[in-house]
Design a protein around this motif. Structure first.
Motif, PDB file in Angstrom:
ATOM      1  N   VAL A  92      20.579   8.169 -43.320  1.00 57.33           N
ATOM      2  CA  VAL A  92      20.743   6.718 -43.445  1.00 57.33           C
ATOM      3  C   VAL A  92      20.354   6.032 -42.140  1.00 57.33           C
ATOM      4  O   VAL A  92      19.526   5.126 -42.109  1.00 57.33           O
ATOM      5  CB  VAL A  92      22.189   6.357 -43.830  1.00 57.33           C
ATOM      6  N   LYS A  93      20.973   6.475 -41.047  1.00 61.44           N
ATOM      7  CA  LYS A  93      20.642   5.996 -39.705  1.00 61.44           C
ATOM      8  C   LYS A  93      20.696   7.212 -38.781  1.00 61.44           C
ATOM      9  O   LYS A  93      21.084   8.302 -39.197  1.00 61.44           O
ATOM     10  CB  LYS A  93      21.656   4.940 -39.242  1.00 61.44           C
ATOM     11  N   VAL A  94      20.341   7.011 -37.531  1.00 63.11           N
ATOM     12  CA  VAL A  94      20.348   8.131 -36.601  1.00 63.11           C
ATOM     13  C   VAL A  94      21.738   8.759 -36.507  1.00 63.11           C
ATOM     14  O   VAL A  94      21.875   9.967 -36.280  1.00 63.11           O
ATOM     15  CB  VAL A  94      19.852   7.691 -35.204  1.00 63.11           C
ATOM     16  N   ASP A  95      22.777   7.943 -36.717  1.00 63.50           N
ATOM     17  CA  ASP A  95      24.146   8.447 -36.614  1.00 63.50           C
ATOM     18  C   ASP A  95      24.939   8.248 -37.905  1.00 63.50           C
ATOM     19  O   ASP A  95      26.163   8.097 -37.884  1.00 63.50           O
ATOM     20  CB  ASP A  95      24.880   7.794 -35.445  1.00 63.50           C
ATOM     21  N   GLN A  96      24.239   8.271 -39.043  1.00 63.12           N
ATOM     22  CA  GLN A  96      24.934   8.175 -40.333  1.00 63.12           C
ATOM     23  C   GLN A  96      24.149   8.923 -41.399  1.00 63.12           C
ATOM     24  O   GLN A  96      22.929   8.778 -41.498  1.00 63.12           O
ATOM     25  CB  GLN A  96      25.135   6.719 -40.753  1.00 63.12           C
ATOM     26  N   THR A  97      24.872   9.710 -42.193  1.00 62.28           N
ATOM     27  CA  THR A  97      24.245  10.540 -43.222  1.00 62.28           C
ATOM     28  C   THR A  97      25.073  10.495 -44.489  1.00 62.28           C
ATOM     29  O   THR A  97      26.308  10.538 -44.442  1.00 62.28           O
ATOM     30  CB  THR A  97      24.134  12.008 -42.745  1.00 62.28           C
ATOM     31  N   GLU A  98      24.393  10.398 -45.625  1.00 59.26           N
ATOM     32  CA  GLU A  98      25.066  10.452 -46.920  1.00 59.26           C
ATOM     33  C   GLU A  98      24.975  11.868 -47.473  1.00 59.26           C
ATOM     34  O   GLU A  98      23.929  12.502 -47.394  1.00 59.26           O
ATOM     35  CB  GLU A  98      24.404   9.488 -47.899  1.00 59.26           C
ATOM     36  N   ILE A  99      26.071  12.351 -48.032  1.00 60.27           N
ATOM     37  CA  ILE A  99      26.137  13.699 -48.605  1.00 60.27           C
ATOM     38  C   ILE A  99      26.516  13.598 -50.077  1.00 60.27           C
ATOM     39  O   ILE A  99      27.420  12.844 -50.448  1.00 60.27           O
ATOM     40  CB  ILE A  99      27.180  14.572 -47.869  1.00 60.27           C
ATOM     41  N   ARG A 100      25.812  14.380 -50.908  1.00 65.18           N
ATOM     42  CA  ARG A 100      26.183  14.526 -52.316  1.00 65.18           C
ATOM     43  C   ARG A 100      26.518  15.993 -52.565  1.00 65.18           C
ATOM     44  O   ARG A 100      25.710  16.872 -52.282  1.00 65.18           O
ATOM     45  CB  ARG A 100      25.032  14.104 -53.224  1.00 65.18           C
ATOM     46  N   PHE A 103      25.121  22.169 -55.539  1.00 64.95           N
ATOM     47  CA  PHE A 103      24.030  21.638 -54.738  1.00 64.95           C
ATOM     48  C   PHE A 103      24.623  20.720 -53.674  1.00 64.95           C
ATOM     49  O   PHE A 103      25.458  19.861 -53.977  1.00 64.95           O
ATOM     50  CB  PHE A 103      23.051  20.806 -55.578  1.00 64.95           C
ATOM     51  N   ARG A 104      24.174  20.894 -52.450  1.00 62.47           N
ATOM     52  CA  ARG A 104      24.540  19.949 -51.385  1.00 62.47           C
ATOM     53  C   ARG A 104      23.261  19.232 -50.968  1.00 62.47           C
ATOM     54  O   ARG A 104      22.298  19.867 -50.536  1.00 62.47           O
ATOM     55  CB  ARG A 104      25.168  20.662 -50.191  1.00 62.47           C
ATOM     56  N   VAL A 105      23.265  17.908 -51.096  1.00 61.10           N
ATOM     57  CA  VAL A 105      22.080  17.110 -50.812  1.00 61.10           C
ATOM     58  C   VAL A 105      22.400  16.137 -49.686  1.00 61.10           C
ATOM     59  O   VAL A 105      23.430  15.450 -49.725  1.00 61.10           O
ATOM     60  CB  VAL A 105      21.630  16.319 -52.061  1.00 61.10           C
ATOM     61  N   LEU A 106      21.545  16.067 -48.685  1.00 64.78           N
ATOM     62  CA  LEU A 106      21.743  15.117 -47.594  1.00 64.78           C
ATOM     63  C   LEU A 106      20.709  14.006 -47.678  1.00 64.78           C
ATOM     64  O   LEU A 106      19.587  14.212 -48.118  1.00 64.78           O
ATOM     65  CB  LEU A 106      21.688  15.808 -46.234  1.00 64.78           C
TER      66      LEU A 106
END
Length: 422
Positions: free
Chosen positions: A320-328, A314-317
Motif C-alpha cells: 500500500v505504502k512504503v510502511d503499510q501492507t495489506e494481507i489476505r 493462501f496468504r496474499v500481500l
C-alpha cells in the motif's frame, strides 16, 4: 520519482549475499520503483479460479498498487482488466465479487462486457462520426493459470508462467492435494493491514526460526500430540531455493504428500470427524484421505512477489505504502466435499489465522516491530545470513539448507536485485 532520481539509487548495492540495506524498508523512492520494476514486470497472483466459478462472474484484486477486476466472460474465458473507465478514469467496479453481464461506469455511463470490450456510450453521436468503440476497451493484462492459480502481468513479452514458476509447480501440485480428490475452492478470507513494508511479510513465510518464539501461545493452546507435530525445528525439515525468488520451507516432512501414509493412525483430534464421515457413507479410504488433508500440508511455498501457499491457506500481500501492507489470509476447502470436512478446515484456520486466532495478531506485531526498529539506524543492514551452508547427506538432496535458515529470504532478495537492476 523521476528517472534521474531513480538512476541515483544503486539498487544492486542495496542487496548483498548475506544482508540487505535498511532503506529497502523505509525509502518511499525505492517503494515507488518497486511498483514499476517488480509488480509491473513479473507474474503477480490475482486470484483463484474458484472465486469466478461461473460465466459472468468477477472478483476484485490488485497487481501491486494497480486495481484490477478478474472476470470470467460468457465463453468462460478468464480476463484480468484494469479497474478504470477509459473515459475519465473512474473505477467501474466497487463490489468485491459477484455476477454481472456488464460493468457500467457510474460517472458517465460507459459500459463494458466482462472481456473488457466497450459496449455502449451514452449520446455517442456528440463525439462525431470518427468515434470507434473498439479503440477504447478496458485495458487487459496478459493472464495465465496454473492449477487454479490466476496470474497476470503488464508485460506481453514476459516468459510463460510455467517457466516463471519452474520447480515451484511441483509444490503447487502437492499443495492442491488438500482437496482430497475434490477440486480446491476458496471458503472465505480474513483481511487486515499492518504498518510495515511488504518485504517484511515476504520474509516471514519461510522463517521457521521465529515460530517457537512468536507463536508460543499457539503451541500452548494445543494438545501434546499436535504440539509434537508443530515442532517445526525438530522434524527433519528443510529449506529450498526454487529459483525466480520462489522458495519452499518444509516443516513437517510426513505431510508433504497427502496421498501417502494413508494407513497411519488417525490423530485423536480428528477421530470425531472420521466417524462423522463414515456415518455419511464414505468408505474408509476416502475417510482417511479427507482426514489427512483437513490439517493442510507440511510446508510453506513462497511465490515471488506476492503470494504464499502456506500449509492450509493462501496468504496474499498487497503493498500500500512504503510502511503499510495489506494481507489476505484465504481459507480453502474441498469443492463438493463434505460439509463436515470443510467445517473442520475453517475451524483450524480460525484457530491460527483468523482475526481472533493465535497466529495473525502475533505475526503482525512482529512485522510492525521490525518496521519501527528499522528507524533506529538508517545506515545499518538487515541480516539474512543464517544457514548459508547446505545440509550434508539430507534425504531431500545436497542443495537444501536447515529449516531455520534464511534461504527463502536470500532467494527473494536475489530476485529483487535481478528485477530492480534489469
Amino acid at each position: 520519482m523521476n528517472d534521474q532520481q531513480a538512476e541515483a539509487i544503486d539498487f544492486g548495492e542495496l542487496v548483498q549475499s548475506d544482508r540487505v540495506h535498511t532503506s529497502l524498508y523505509r525509502d518511499p523512492a525505492i517503494f515507488d520503483e518497486e511498483m514499476e520494476r517488480i509488480f509491473k514486470n513479473t507474474w503477480v497472483w490475482v486470484g483463484h479460479t474458484s472465486e469466478i466459478p461461473i460465466k459472468n462472474s468477477f472478483v476484485k484484486s490488485w497487481v501491486g498498487d494497480k486495481p484490477v477486476i478478474v472476470t470470467r466472460d460468457k465463453e468462460m474465458k478468464v480476463h484480468v482488466l484494469l479497474n478504470r473507465c477509459r473515459h475519465r478514469a473512474a473505477s467501474i467496479c466497487e463490489q468485491k465479487s459477484g455476477k454481472t453481464s456488464v460493468f457500467v461506469c457510474p460517472y458517465h455511463g460507459w459500459s463494458y462486457a466482462l472481456d473488457g470490450k466497450l459496449r455502449a456510450v451514452p449520446h455517442s453521436k456528440v463525439y462525431g462520426e470518427d468515434f470507434d468503440k473498439e479503440e477504447f476497451p478496458l485495458i487487459s493484462l496478459r493472464t495465465e493459470i496454473y492449477n487454479g492459480m490466476i496470474f497476470a502481468t503488464f508485460r506481453d513479452d514476459i516468459e510463460p508462467l510455467d517457466d516463471f514458476l519452474g520447480p515451484a509447480k511441483k509444490w503447487i501440485d502437492l499443495f492442491m492435494k488438500q482437496g482430497a480428490g475434490y477440486p480446491v475452492k476458496v471458503l472465505g478470507e480474513h483481511q487486515f493491514t499492518f504498518d510495515g513494508n511488504w518485504k517484511i511479510q515476504l520474509e516471514n513465510t519461510t522463517d521457521a526460526y521465529h515460530f517457537p518464539i512468536v507463536h508460543k501461545t499457539f503451541l500452548d493452546s494445543l494438545d501434546s500430540e499436535t504440539t509434537n507435530i508443530f515442532d517445526v525445528l525438530g522434524q527433519g525439515g528443510w529449506l529450498e531455493d526454487l529459483g525466480n525468488g520462489h522458495s519452499v520451507m518444509v516443516m513437517i516432512p510426513d505431510l508433504v504428500d497427502l496421498d501417502e501414509n494413508l494407513d497411519a493412525p488417525i490423530p485423536e483430534r480428528f477421530e470425531a470427524l472420521a466417524q462423522e464421515l463414515r456415518e455419511e457413507g464414505h468408505d474408509e479410504d476416502k475417510v482417511r484421505r479427507m482426514v489427512r488433508a483437513v490439517g493442510g500440508g507440511g510446508f510453506n511455498l513462497n511465490l515471488f512477489p506476492n503470494v504464499a501457499c502456506s500449509m492450509a491457506f493462501f496468504r496474499v500481500l498487497r503493498p500500500v505504502k512504503v510502511d503499510q501492507t495489506e494481507i489476505r489470509h484465504i481459507a480453502i476447502g474441498m469443492d463438493g466435499g463434505p460439509d463436515a470436512a470443510n467445517r473442520v478446515r475453517l475451524r483450524l484456520h480460525e484457530h491460527f489465522q483468523g482475526p481472533m486466532g493465535f497466529g495473525s495478531p502475533d505475526d503482525a506485531e512482529g512485522w510492525e516491530r521490525v518496521q519501527r526498529g528499522s528507524a533506529a539506524g538508517d545506515d545499518l543492514w538487515i541480516l539474512v545470513n543464517r544457514g548459508e551452508q547446505p545440509l550434508e547427506g539430507h534425504a531431500a538432496g545436497e542443495h537444501v539448507t536447515d529449516v531455520s535458515a534464511e534461504t527463502g529470504m536470500r532467494a527473494a532478495y536475489d530476485m529483487w536485485k535481478k528485477v530492480m537492476t534489469a
